[in-house]
Design a protein around this motif. Structure first.
Motif, PDB file in Angstrom:
ATOM      1  N   UNK A  34       1.007  -1.165   0.060  1.00  0.00           N
ATOM      2  CA  UNK A  34      -0.118   0.140  -0.088  1.00  0.00           C
ATOM      3  C   UNK A  34       0.888   1.148  -0.060  1.00  0.00           C
ATOM      4  N   UNK A  35       0.788   1.988  -1.027  1.00  0.00           N
ATOM      5  CA  UNK A  35       1.400   3.574  -1.021  1.00  0.00           C
ATOM      6  C   UNK A  35       0.718   4.617  -0.428  1.00  0.00           C
ATOM      7  N   UNK A  36       0.873   4.753   0.947  1.00  0.00           N
ATOM      8  CA  UNK A  36       0.183   5.725   1.452  1.00  0.00           C
ATOM      9  C   UNK A  36       1.037   7.142   1.791  1.00  0.00           C
ATOM     10  N   UNK A  37       0.203   8.158   1.868  1.00  0.00           N
ATOM     11  CA  UNK A  37       0.749   9.550   2.138  1.00  0.00           C
ATOM     12  C   UNK A  37       1.294   9.473   3.681  1.00  0.00           C
ATOM     13  N   UNK A  38       2.577   9.905   3.755  1.00  0.00           N
ATOM     14  CA  UNK A  38       3.232  10.040   5.256  1.00  0.00           C
ATOM     15  C   UNK A  38       2.323  11.219   5.831  1.00  0.00           C
ATOM     16  N   UNK A  39       1.747  10.649   7.015  1.00  0.00           N
ATOM     17  CA  UNK A  39       1.010  11.508   7.887  1.00  0.00           C
ATOM     18  C   UNK A  39       1.496  12.604   8.585  1.00  0.00           C
ATOM     19  N   UNK A  40       3.193  12.284   8.578  1.00  0.00           N
ATOM     20  CA  UNK A  40       3.957  13.184   9.431  1.00  0.00           C
ATOM     21  C   UNK A  40       4.783  14.239   8.290  1.00  0.00           C
ATOM     22  N   UNK A  41       4.456  14.057   7.081  1.00  0.00           N
ATOM     23  CA  UNK A  41       5.206  14.899   6.043  1.00  0.00           C
ATOM     24  C   UNK A  41       5.199  16.301   6.159  1.00  0.00           C
ATOM     25  N   UNK A  42       6.061  17.027   6.089  1.00  0.00           N
ATOM     26  CA  UNK A  42       6.137  18.489   5.956  1.00  0.00           C
ATOM     27  C   UNK A  42       5.772  19.092   7.171  1.00  0.00           C
ATOM     28  N   UNK A  43       6.041  18.531   8.283  1.00  0.00           N
ATOM     29  CA  UNK A  43       5.775  19.031   9.783  1.00  0.00           C
ATOM     30  C   UNK A  43       6.944  18.998  10.433  1.00  0.00           C
ATOM     31  N   UNK A  44       8.205  18.904   9.859  1.00  0.00           N
ATOM     32  CA  UNK A  44       9.318  19.012  10.339  1.00  0.00           C
ATOM     33  C   UNK A  44       9.527  17.660  11.582  1.00  0.00           C
ATOM     34  N   UNK A  45      10.239  17.988  12.882  1.00  0.00           N
ATOM     35  CA  UNK A  45      10.595  16.982  13.597  1.00  0.00           C
ATOM     36  C   UNK A  45       9.145  16.760  14.396  1.00  0.00           C
ATOM     37  N   UNK A  46       8.538  15.760  14.406  1.00  0.00           N
ATOM     38  CA  UNK A  46       7.388  15.312  15.265  1.00  0.00           C
ATOM     39  C   UNK A  46       7.924  14.595  16.250  1.00  0.00           C
ATOM     40  N   UNK A  47       7.668  15.054  17.502  1.00  0.00           N
ATOM     41  CA  UNK A  47       7.939  14.382  18.826  1.00  0.00           C
ATOM     42  C   UNK A  47       7.033  13.174  19.093  1.00  0.00           C
ATOM     43  N   UNK A  48       5.672  13.311  18.959  1.00  0.00           N
ATOM     44  CA  UNK A  48       4.859  12.280  19.317  1.00  0.00           C
ATOM     45  C   UNK A  48       4.157  11.761  18.134  1.00  0.00           C
ATOM     46  N   UNK A  49       4.501  10.327  17.934  1.00  0.00           N
ATOM     47  CA  UNK A  49       3.695   9.893  16.788  1.00  0.00           C
ATOM     48  C   UNK A  49       2.421   9.068  17.105  1.00  0.00           C
ATOM     49  N   UNK A  50       2.220   9.054  18.167  1.00  0.00           N
ATOM     50  CA  UNK A  50       1.227   7.906  18.821  1.00  0.00           C
ATOM     51  C   UNK A  50      -0.337   8.458  18.184  1.00  0.00           C
ATOM     52  N   UNK A  51      -0.607   9.756  18.091  1.00  0.00           N
ATOM     53  CA  UNK A  51      -1.853  10.057  17.625  1.00  0.00           C
ATOM     54  C   UNK A  51      -2.074   9.440  16.374  1.00  0.00           C
ATOM     55  N   UNK A  52      -1.363   9.333  15.174  1.00  0.00           N
ATOM     56  CA  UNK A  52      -1.658   9.016  13.798  1.00  0.00           C
ATOM     57  C   UNK A  52      -1.557   7.495  13.747  1.00  0.00           C
ATOM     58  N   UNK A  53      -0.524   6.893  14.803  1.00  0.00           N
ATOM     59  CA  UNK A  53      -0.331   5.405  15.008  1.00  0.00           C
ATOM     60  C   UNK A  53      -1.571   4.865  15.534  1.00  0.00           C
TER      61      UNK A  53
END
Length: 201
Positions: A34-53
């Protein structure tokens, strides 16, 4: 949150001859990507990845497992399995890892095939068309070397810099003509050699 899926690519290999010797039955290996859009793209360094996960991985895993099972009679037909992720050049490897290394994603596959062993994996960063290796092993016992196999595939236009490729691999058999034994044979031999050495000492 639902991950935005641009495309789904399936790779199927059917092994009939290996080393000049025919297989008793063809061995089928399937990779569902599955080719998906990176949900964190364009946000710089994101400390907390848990919400999207927590909000997207379970749904993605469930859908991908259904796609994988459509290529086999049932989950029990899958003997070896694995997973992989490739993040585009503007993403972090942690982004790829964040999606596949969560029970919300992987448990759908383990439960569907009634597996005991963990899902072997690769995760890396690369450009569009990069090689994707999906390592697999026996779903019930990681010590069965006969099922240490790898399916390789690539997608010409993915991942884009702001995308992630998420892949599941499955096989209805191991290598065509396995002859190296499993790791338990090694353990027995090493133990015997150690005992013999201690006796001689």
């Amino acid at each position: 949150m639902h991950f935005e899926v641009r495309k789904v690519v399936t790779s199927i290999e059917e092994i009939r001859i290996e080393g000049g010797k025919s297989t008793s039955t063809p061995i089928k290996m399937v990779g569902v990507a599955y080719v998906i859009k990176n949900p964190w793209a364009g946000q710089g360094f994101v400390e907390n990845l848990r919400p999207e996960i927590t909000s997207g991985c379970s749904e993605l895993g469930k859908e991908m497992v259904a796609a994988m099972l459509s290529h086999f009679p049932n989950g029990g037909a899958i003997e070896a399995y694995g997973k992989a992720a490739v993040v585009g050049l503007n993403g972090e490897i942690e982004h790829a890892s964040g999606i596949i290394h969560t029970l919300r994603f992987g448990n759908h596959y383990r439960d569907a095939v009634n597996a005991k062993s963990f899902l072997s994996f690769t995760n890396k960063r690369g450009p569009a068309g990069t090689s994707i290796q999906i390592p697999m092993m026996h779903k019930d016992d990681a010590g069965f070397r006969s099922h240490y196999i790898t399916l390789e595939m690539h997608i010409e236009d993915a991942p884009a810099a702001d995308e992630i490729i998420i892949v599941l691999g499955g096989s209805d058999g191991g290598r065509a003509h396995p002859r190296i034994g499993n790791r338990y044979i090694d353990m027995e031999e090493i133990a015997t050699e150690k005992t013999a050495h201690q006796t001689q000492a």
